[in-house]
Design an enzyme around this catalytic site. Sequence first.
Site, short mmCIF file in Angstrom:
data_model
loop_
_atom_site.label_atom_id
_atom_site.label_comp_id
_atom_site.label_asym_id
_atom_site.label_seq_id
_atom_site.Cartn_x
_atom_site.Cartn_y
_atom_site.Cartn_z
CD GLU A 16 2.62 -22.76 -20.05
OE1 GLU A 16 1.60 -22.10 -19.80
OE2 GLU A 16 3.75 -22.23 -20.11
CG ASN A 30 -1.45 -20.84 -11.52
OD1 ASN A 30 -1.82 -20.09 -12.43
ND2 ASN A 30 -0.22 -20.79 -11.04
CG ASN A 57 -1.98 -21.91 -21.15
OD1 ASN A 57 -1.77 -23.12 -21.29
ND2 ASN A 57 -1.01 -21.03 -20.98
CG HIS A 106 4.70 -21.71 -12.42
ND1 HIS A 106 4.69 -20.33 -12.27
CD2 HIS A 106 6.00 -22.08 -12.34
CE1 HIS A 106 5.94 -19.91 -12.09
NE2 HIS A 106 6.74 -20.95 -12.13
C1 GRF Z 1 1.78 -19.13 -19.43
O1 GRF Z 1 3.14 -19.35 -19.62
C2 GRF Z 1 1.35 -19.60 -18.07
O2 GRF Z 1 2.05 -20.72 -17.62
C3 GRF Z 1 1.70 -18.44 -17.20
O3 GRF Z 1 1.40 -17.30 -17.99
C4 GRF Z 1 1.46 -17.64 -19.38
C5 GRF Z 1 0.13 -17.29 -19.98
O4 GRF Z 1 0.10 -17.41 -21.37
N1 GRF Z 1 1.03 -18.52 -15.93
P1 GRF Z 1 -1.28 -17.27 -22.15
O5 GRF Z 1 -1.90 -15.94 -21.72
O6 GRF Z 1 -2.14 -18.43 -21.79
O7 GRF Z 1 -0.92 -17.25 -23.61
#
Ligand code: GRF
Length: 206
Positions: A179, A107, A14, A109
């Site tokens: 995401e 955040n 992300n 989720h």
């Molecule tokens: C994602 O699924 C996010 O929604 C959650 O933790 C994960 C993080 O993935 N909070 P990354 O580290 O961004 O690949």
Amino acid sequence: MKRIAVLISGGGSNLQAIIDGIEAGEIQAEIGVVLSNRKAAHGLERAKKHNIPTEYICKLHYDDNDIFNDAIIEKLAAYKIDFVVLAGYLSILSKKFVQAYPNRIINIHPSLIPAFCGMGYYGLKVHEAALEYGVKVTGATVHFVDEEADTGAIILQDTVQVQQEDDSETLQQRVLKIEHALLPKAVKLMAENKLQIVGRRVLIKE
Ligand code: GRF
């Protein structure tokens, strides 16, 4: 230009989506620092590759969670951060931290809040719970952070259809894909000051 801190604990995919959005000129903001509470978090390497300052801070080096969070607040202050993005950050923020950035912490989720969220719902557990419950649709949520876990006002959500052949890992991968679109979009709205909170509703200003 707004300065962001991105807090991570893991892979940082992300974080990468935000970096890509900034480098593509879609998000007018600068990542002032990427901070991880895990030394091995791959996201730290991603940040370094793009010459973004990084910080590693370990809870075990502090007497309690409040003191640990005080140290983070101090670090972020030094980077002159406007708002904070939690992108897979697996540690609970103290009350003081949340109050230091009122409506300036968001955040992501990996479920449709208020389903499968709150204490204990992280990583694959979220998707396992969705499959066990038998929902046909799940998704991802970007929300403001308040003093409880995953209870802040919802900024954006998007959905994913659950397939019959899904297991928690395939579902996690498909949710992650959305995401990566949702979080940069929310960061852009934050950077442009386009969000207005009315009660529990977050409106997008024209
Ligand atoms: C994602 O699924 C996010 O929604 C959650 O933790 C994960 C993080 O993935 N909070 P990354 O580290 O961004 O690949």
